[in-house]
Every structure is written in C-alpha cells, then in structure tokens.
Design an enzyme around this catalytic site. Structure first.
Site, short mmCIF file in Angstrom:
data_model
loop_
_atom_site.label_atom_id
_atom_site.label_comp_id
_atom_site.label_asym_id
_atom_site.label_seq_id
_atom_site.Cartn_x
_atom_site.Cartn_y
_atom_site.Cartn_z
N HIS A 18 76.26 55.48 44.22
CA HIS A 18 74.81 55.54 44.48
C HIS A 18 74.04 55.83 43.18
O HIS A 18 73.01 55.22 42.91
CB HIS A 18 74.49 56.68 45.46
N LYS A 42 75.10 57.80 63.19
CA LYS A 42 76.41 58.46 63.10
C LYS A 42 76.21 59.95 62.82
O LYS A 42 75.20 60.34 62.25
CB LYS A 42 77.23 57.79 62.00
N ARG A 91 78.65 46.32 47.64
CA ARG A 91 79.96 46.53 47.00
C ARG A 91 80.85 45.30 47.14
O ARG A 91 81.57 44.95 46.22
CB ARG A 91 80.66 47.74 47.62
N SER A 129 80.78 56.87 50.85
CA SER A 129 80.72 58.26 51.33
C SER A 129 81.82 58.48 52.38
O SER A 129 82.42 59.55 52.45
CB SER A 129 79.35 58.55 51.94
O1 PNS Z 1 73.65 54.63 53.98
P1 PNS Z 1 73.42 53.87 55.25
O2 PNS Z 1 73.90 54.68 56.43
O3 PNS Z 1 74.00 52.49 55.23
O4 PNS Z 1 71.82 53.72 55.39
C1 PNS Z 1 71.25 53.12 56.52
C2 PNS Z 1 69.73 53.43 56.59
C3 PNS Z 1 69.50 54.90 56.65
C4 PNS Z 1 69.06 52.84 55.36
C5 PNS Z 1 69.18 52.72 57.88
O5 PNS Z 1 69.91 53.16 59.00
C6 PNS Z 1 67.68 52.98 58.09
O6 PNS Z 1 66.87 52.40 57.43
N1 PNS Z 1 67.36 53.90 59.00
C7 PNS Z 1 65.98 54.24 59.32
C8 PNS Z 1 65.57 53.67 60.68
C9 PNS Z 1 65.14 52.23 60.57
O7 PNS Z 1 64.16 51.89 59.93
N2 PNS Z 1 65.87 51.32 61.25
C10 PNS Z 1 65.54 49.90 61.25
C11 PNS Z 1 66.18 49.16 60.09
S1 PNS Z 1 67.84 48.71 60.49
#
Ligand code: PNS
Length: 165
Positions: A18, A42, A91, A129
């Site tokens: 990151h 999660k 990745r 992670s």
């Molecule tokens: O590190 P991650 O878990 O892949 O990140 C995912 C994240 C947090 C970027 C995504 O779940 C998110 O944007 N959550 C906020 C809610 C949202 O806007 N959801 C709609 C887009 S999928």
C-alpha cells in the site's frame, strides 16, 4: 488547490505494498488521501482507529499524504474531499474482476469520478493484508512486508488472542 486522489481500502493492516502505491501516486498528484473504510463487509482484525493510527505512524514523514477514515459510499466521500480520482493498486490479473466491478459501480454512482489503477511493485505482488494476517497469526515473520509499528501490533494482537483461547 491541486489535484487530489483518494486511495481507499480496508488497510487491515497497511502493508509496504500500500505504502509503495501511495508514495508513487504522489508523483502524479498534488496530494493523496489514504481513506480507510469504517464499514467493511468482512470482519476486521483491527478497529478503524487502530488502522488509522498505524497508517498515520507509517506515513508520518510524508506530509502530502493524509490519512482519514470514511463511512458510507466512497464516491460521496471523494466528492466531499474535493477529489476527482479514486486510486487502486493491481497486483495480478486475479484482482481485476473485483476492481472492474467496483470501478464500474462507482462510475455509475458518480460519472465525474475516475478510477485509476497502478500496478503493484514486483517486490510486493504477493503481499496482501489477508496473507500478512495469516502468516503473523501462525507465528511467521512479516518483516520487510509491513512497517515495524504494524509488525509489533500484529504480534501483540495475536498473542492476546492466543491467551484468550
Ligand atoms: O481494501 P479493500 O477491502 O479491497 O477496499 C474496498 C473498499 C473499502 C474500497 C470498498 O469496499 C468501498 O469503497 N467501500 C465503501 C462503500 C462503497 O462505496 N461501496 C460501493 C463501491 S463497491
């Protein structure tokens, strides 16, 4: 105000993968906000405050990188932050499906926000992670893959969880 990108994620916990992305993004943007999602589907190992504290400590020497947490829809947070770009790291091709769906959903929610992808540095292709937590939970070394403050926190957390069993 310059061009700001939002680099969102769970960051449970932040890794050198990151950090590499967010540092390289600074070459392209005037500022980057590393935005840590509070509501993630999660269950997380670390609370949002712990995730923010670890990321702030790891990035304390980079004043152009701001670490914040957010709730609700990412596109709403991006608009409020007056940013126009969502930045995500890739990745491997296995990341593509998930990222494609997320970028498409965000685009349908707000047309004026673009998602940009950066390839992960080859040294961190395998770092996530999730695997970091698995290795640390089994007593393996994650040195060189996460900042020292994260390494310490992982050790503490898994030792505490072990004692509870
Ligand atoms: O590190 P991650 O878990 O892949 O990140 C995912 C994240 C947090 C970027 C995504 O779940 C998110 O944007 N959550 C906020 C809610 C949202 O806007 N959801 C709609 C887009 S999928």
């Amino acid at each position: 105000m310059g061009k700001i990108a939002v680099y969102p994620g769970s960051f449970d916990p932040i890794t050198f993968g990151h950090i590499d992305i967010v540092e390289r993004a600074l070459e392209c943007f005037d500022g980057v906000i590393l935005a840590i999602a509070s509501d993630i589907p999660k269950s997380s190992l670390f609370s949002v405050k712990e995730r923010v504290d670890m990321a702030r400590l790891a990035l304390k020497d980079k004043p152009d990188i701001v670490v914040e947490s957010f709730r609700g829809l990412l596109v709403d947070y991006v608009s409020t932050a007056k940013a126009t770009v969502i930045l995500r790291g890739l990745r491997a091709t296995s990341d593509f499906d998930y990222e494609f769906h997320m970028a498409s959903t965000n685009k349908s929610l707000n047309q004026s926000i673009e998602t940009l992808f950066m390839m992960a540095n080859k040294d961190y292709f395998f770092v996530s992670s999730r695997t970091i937590k698995e290795v640390a939970s089994l007593g393996g070394s994650v040195s060189g893959l996460v900042p020292e403050c994260v390494e310490r926190k992982l050790k503490e957390r898994f030792e505490a969880l072990q004692k509870k069993r």
